[in-house]
Design an enzyme around this catalytic site. Structure first.
Site, PDB file in Angstrom:
ATOM      1  N   TYR A 125       0.821  -1.425  -0.122  1.00 22.81           N
ATOM      2  CA  TYR A 125      -0.057  -0.206   0.015  1.00 22.81           C
ATOM      3  C   TYR A 125       0.969   1.230  -0.057  1.00 22.81           C
ATOM      4  O   TYR A 125       0.275   2.351   0.089  1.00 22.81           O
ATOM      5  CB  TYR A 125      -1.041  -0.088   1.146  1.00 22.81           C
ATOM      6  N   LYS A 172       4.507 -14.388   4.703  1.00 23.08           N
ATOM      7  CA  LYS A 172       4.951 -15.021   3.486  1.00 23.08           C
ATOM      8  C   LYS A 172       6.462 -14.908   3.559  1.00 23.08           C
ATOM      9  O   LYS A 172       7.111 -14.629   2.488  1.00 23.08           O
ATOM     10  CB  LYS A 172       4.336 -14.481   2.194  1.00 23.08           C
ATOM     11  N   ASP A 206      -0.790 -18.756   3.292  1.00 21.88           N
ATOM     12  CA  ASP A 206      -1.420 -19.625   2.341  1.00 21.88           C
ATOM     13  C   ASP A 206      -2.084 -20.754   3.375  1.00 21.88           C
ATOM     14  O   ASP A 206      -3.320 -21.292   3.223  1.00 21.88           O
ATOM     15  CB  ASP A 206      -0.752 -20.221   1.054  1.00 21.88           C
ATOM     16  N   ASP A 230      -6.018  -6.812   4.796  1.00 18.16           N
ATOM     17  CA  ASP A 230      -7.032  -6.671   4.148  1.00 18.16           C
ATOM     18  C   ASP A 230      -7.869  -7.856   3.685  1.00 18.16           C
ATOM     19  O   ASP A 230      -9.105  -7.887   3.645  1.00 18.16           O
ATOM     20  CB  ASP A 230      -6.500  -5.732   2.706  1.00 18.16           C
TER      21      ASP A 230
END
Ligand code: NAI
Length: 341
Positions: A125, A172, A206, A230
């Site tokens: 962002y 991640k 994930d 988000d």
């Protein structure tokens, strides 16, 4: 409750209709609020102002607290998100999104009770995107030690105050070794040095998402960088009945803006069918924030009164369409008002 000046930003799409419903309920519940109305988003643009007017930012800085409706952001073109601008400019670095199973709303899971903490100022962002050469574009993911440490400390402090006992970081860092690597290192450090009594876990995002949809009860609080926060917020909304029932707060050291997780829902705007509950729940968070900040137990009492009323409304089967009911926005607000003790 001591009378407070609070900024209200109705926003775009369903924003004005849900905001009006919420203001009506707050007034009937005895919340003593002088609303200072300001614009942002397409509504501001249409009135000839900037999409994120400086006077709206100034007002939030001056009054300290705002209740905000959603603002539309064009997809793949146009101005950059009003919501992102507002969070960055006011340094509202912690997004707090409680997700709990609602009475009378039947979903696959019955006992979801999670709090999502999303870092609100960095990550992808940052909005730093450029075209390297025709056909090749890139977007920069930013992580700073200051912001990663600040959000981790905020999350652990929240856990301590709210008697939460476990924080799970979703990341991640196997792929984004530097940025997500920094995020988890800062969280590990705050856990080890300042909050060793709160349980701490990490999961690659994930696999974490799979575990969430299999059994959300294994999580208590989730701590995520901006984009993951988000996405996972909407995923968790899906666990408890959808976006109509997930509130949110954007909190900084000096100011706070309360808004639902959902967007401006242009597909249903102006039809009096939107669920005002997520914004109402955000307003309840706002009253509790005021109570904490100013020791105003009257504000907390109003918050409890509203929460009891909307829980009862749902239990009685009075619901908007998104939750399988038939009530419109205004009729749902009336049903909550009827149940204010
Ligand atoms: P959205 O949250 O507006 O809508 C997704 C789906 O949920 C739609 O089918 C909508 O009808 C439904 N929905 C959302 N809120 C609802 C409510 N209160 N009651 C009943 N149904 C509801 O997400 P979408 O379509 O991705 O985004 C629309 C616009 O909102 C975009 O311009 C986006 O940038 C903006 N947005 C703004 C946010 C904010 O101001 N904080 C947050 C998310 C999106």
């Amino acid at each position: 409750m001591k009378t407070r000046d609070i900024v209200v930003i109705p926003g775009d799409g369903i924003g004005p209709e849900v905001t009006q419903a919420v203001q009506r309920i707050l007034e009937k519940a005895g919340a003593s609020i002088e609303w200072i109305e300001h614009q942002a988003g397409l509504t501001a643009l249409a009135s000839g102002a900037d999409v994120m007017p400086q006077e709206t930012l100034d007002a939030i800085q001056h009054y300290g607290v705002a209740l905000k409706g959603p603002c539309t952001t064009p997809v793949g073109k146009g101005f950059s998100s009003v919501n992102v601008q507002l969070r960055k400019k006011l340094n509202l670095y912690a997004a707090v999104r409680p997700v709990r199973s609602m009475p009378g709303v039947k979903t696959r899971f019955e006992n979801v009770d999670l709090v999502i903490i999303r870092e609100n100022t960095e990550g992808l962002y940052s909005g730093v995107e450029n075209e390297v050469t025709p056909g090749v574009v890139m977007s920069m993911k930013v992580a700073s030690e200051v912001a990663c440490t600040r959000i981790a400390r905020w999350a652990f402090r929240y856990a301590t105050h709210r008697q939460r006992n476990k924080i799970t970081v979703m990341h991640k860092a196997n792929i984004m070794k530097l940025t997500d690597g920094l995020f988890i290192r800062c969280a590990q450090q705050i856990h080890k040095q300042e909050y060793p009594n709160i349980a701490y876990q990490e999961t690659i995002i994930d696999a974490g998402c799979m575990r969430l949809v299999q059994d959300p009860s294994q999580f208590d609080m989730l701590l995520l960088e901006n984009l993951y926060g988000d996405v996972v917020s909407d995923l968790c909304a899906g666990l408890i009945g959808g976006l109509g029932v997930v509130p949110g707060a954007n909190i900084g050291d000096e100011h706070a803006v309360f808004e639902a997780v959902h967007g401006s829902a242009p597909d249903i705007a102006g039809k009096n069918v939107a669920n005002p509950l997520a914004l109402l729940m955000s307003a309840v968070m706002m009253l509790n924030y005021i109570a904490d900040q100013h020791g105003d137990e009257g504000a907390r009492a109003v918050a409890t009164r509203i929460r009891t009323a909307y829980d009862q409304t749902l239990e009685d089967g009075c619901k908007t369409r998104d939750l399988g009911g038939e009530l419109g926005t205004d009729a749902f607000a009336d049903a909550v008002i009827d149940r204010l003790g």
